[in-house]
Design an enzyme around this catalytic site. Sequence first.
Site, mmCIF file in Angstrom:
data_model
loop_
_atom_site.group_PDB
_atom_site.id
_atom_site.type_symbol
_atom_site.label_atom_id
_atom_site.label_comp_id
_atom_site.label_asym_id
_atom_site.label_seq_id
_atom_site.Cartn_x
_atom_site.Cartn_y
_atom_site.Cartn_z
ATOM 1 N N SER A 77 -9.975 -0.685 6.823
ATOM 2 C CA SER A 77 -9.356 -0.549 5.498
ATOM 3 C C SER A 77 -8.615 -1.761 4.972
ATOM 4 O O SER A 77 -8.225 -1.771 3.808
ATOM 5 C CB SER A 77 -8.405 0.642 5.480
ATOM 6 O OG SER A 77 -9.132 1.817 5.302
ATOM 7 N N LYS A 125 0.857 -1.199 0.000
ATOM 8 C CA LYS A 125 0.000 0.000 0.000
ATOM 9 C C LYS A 125 0.891 1.246 0.000
ATOM 10 O O LYS A 125 1.897 1.284 0.731
ATOM 11 C CB LYS A 125 -0.882 -0.023 1.250
ATOM 12 C CG LYS A 125 -1.886 1.109 1.347
ATOM 13 C CD LYS A 125 -2.769 0.946 2.595
ATOM 14 C CE LYS A 125 -3.871 1.988 2.674
ATOM 15 N NZ LYS A 125 -4.750 1.787 3.838
ATOM 16 N N SER A 174 -9.728 1.849 2.685
ATOM 17 C CA SER A 174 -8.817 2.600 1.845
ATOM 18 C C SER A 174 -7.797 1.745 1.109
ATOM 19 O O SER A 174 -7.221 2.185 0.116
ATOM 20 C CB SER A 174 -8.072 3.641 2.675
ATOM 21 O OG SER A 174 -7.257 3.008 3.649
HETATM 22 N N1 GLN Z 1 -13.201 4.032 6.013
HETATM 23 C C1 GLN Z 1 -12.656 4.469 7.266
HETATM 24 C C2 GLN Z 1 -12.287 5.921 7.182
HETATM 25 O O1 GLN Z 1 -12.570 6.509 6.208
HETATM 26 C C3 GLN Z 1 -11.489 3.626 7.645
HETATM 27 C C4 GLN Z 1 -10.277 3.928 6.868
HETATM 28 C C5 GLN Z 1 -9.125 3.103 7.290
HETATM 29 O O2 GLN Z 1 -9.285 2.053 7.909
HETATM 30 N N2 GLN Z 1 -7.940 3.595 6.989
HETATM 31 O O3 GLN Z 1 -11.719 6.482 8.060
#
Ligand code: GLN
Length: 485
Positions: A176, A77, A152
Site C-alpha cells: 500500500s 494517511k 490503499s
Molecule cells: N492491496 C492489499 C490488500 O488489499 C494491500 C493493502 C495494504 O498494503 N494495506 O490487502
Amino acid sequence: MTGIDVIGLTAERAMGLLRAGECTAEELAQAYLDRIAVVDPEVHAYLHVDPERTLAAARAQDAAGGDALSGVPIAYKDLLSTKDVPTTAGSRILEGFIPIQDADVVARGNEAGLVSLGKTNLDEFAMGSSTEHSAYGPTHNPWDLTRVPGGSSGGSAAVVAAGCAPWSLGTDTGGSIRQPAAFCGLVGLMPTYGTVSRFGVIAFACSLEQVGPMTLTVRDAALLHQVIAADSPNDATCTGPRDAIELPSAGRFDGLRFGVPWAELEEGVEPGIRARFDESLAIAKNLGAEIVDVELPYSRHGLAAYYVIAPAEASANLSRFDGVRYGLRVDGPDIRSMYEATRDAGFGPEVKRRIMIGTYALSAGYHDAYYVQAQRVRTLIRQDFDNAFAGVDAILLPTAPTTAFPIGARLDDPLAMYANDIFTLPVNLAGIPALSLPNGLSDGLPSSLQIIGPAYSENLLLRLGAAFEAEHQFDFVPAAMRGGL
Ligand code: GLN
C-alpha cells in the site's frame, strides 16, 4: 496567493527555501492550502483539511525559529491517529472519531517541526489497491483523473503527485505504499518490519504492516525515514533501524549483484512495464552491476498466503469496532442486535468480505488447513529470500504488473484487484524492506521499479535508488498538473 510554486517542490527544496529565509512556514503552508483548494475537488485525495489549524502550526514553527525540517508541510494517511483531529480509516464506522493521542510517527513528525496539511484518503481500513473501497469515495490519479491512484495509500500518493503536499506518510501491509507510489510516479519506501512504530496506526494486519514515506525523490524518502524510524516504548515489535539512515547520493554499482526472479515476470506483466524494467537492467549493468538469475519458488503462493493471513489478523483487529468503544453506534433491542446493526452499517463490503474470510480461516475446524498452512508458506517465502540474498545484494522487480487502471475496472472482481499485489506482498510476508521508484512512462502513465533488499538494508536501497533516479531523470510532475487543472 503567495507566489510560491509548490508544484513539483520537493521537501528538501522546501526546507532550503525556509532555511534561506525565502519564505516563512506560514507562507509555505498557505501556498499548499491554496493549491489544495483548487485541485482537491477534482482529485479528492484529502479527507480532512483544517486551514486554521495548519496555519497556526506553521506560525508556531516560524515563532520557534526552528532548523532542519521545521515548517515543512506533510500529509498523513487517515489510518494514522492524530490527536484532536478526525481519523476515519476511510470507514463509516469511525466517522466523527477524534483520537486522544497521536500515532508515534505523527508525534515524531511534530517533534521535527513538520506541519500537517491534513489527512488523506485510503481504502477502508487499508484493505484495497485503488482507494475505491473508501467509504468517502475514490481518489483520482493526478496523471489521469479517470484512473485510480492505487491503494490503499492512494490519497497519500495523489496529494504529492498533484502538488498538494511535498511528501506524505502511508502504510504498507501488502503493497500500500509501493503500489500507489508506482501508479502516481513517486518514490515509496516499505521499511524493514519493526523499524517504525505502529503505535497509533489503526491496525489491519499487525504482523505485516509498517509506516513509510511517499515522496518525489529518493533523498526526500531518506529524510522522512530519518524522522519516523525509531525505537518506541509504545510498540513492543519496534526496535528502530539497525543503522542510522543516511542521505544517499548517486553512485556506481561496481561489485554489486542484482537478482532477477525471471519466473515471476512470465505472466500478467504489461508489455510497457516489462520494457521499462528491461531498460532499468541495462542501466544497472552500465553502472557496473552484475545481473544474475534468482529463484523465489514459493513467492507464487504469496498471494494465497497473504489473503489468508491478512484477513485472519483483520478479523481479530476489527472486533474492537462494536458500537461501544469507538465511532458509530446503531441501537437495537439488545446488545447483540446493537453489535450486528453497528457493524452492518459501519463496515463496507470489502471489509466484511475480509472479516468473513479471516473468521473462517481461524475457525476451529479450518485453522490448521488454512491459517497454519499459510503461516508455513510464509516461512518458506522468507527462506526463499534468505537463499536469494546469500548470492545477491538486492532483487529487482517491477512494483506493480500494470500501470494505473481505470476507476471501476476491477471493483467487481476482488481477485483481479488482489492480483495487483503480486510483486509487493511477498516482501511483507518476509518482513524485509523494498523501495519503489518511478521508472519511465508506459502509454503516458508511470511505470515502476522495485528494489528489494535483506532486512535492515534501507541505506543500500536508498543509495541504489538515488543512482537509478539520476539515470532515469523522471519528470515526476504530471503534465495536467502543471496547467493547474
Ligand atoms: N492491496 C492489499 C490488500 O488489499 C494491500 C493493502 C495494504 O498494503 N494495506 O490487502
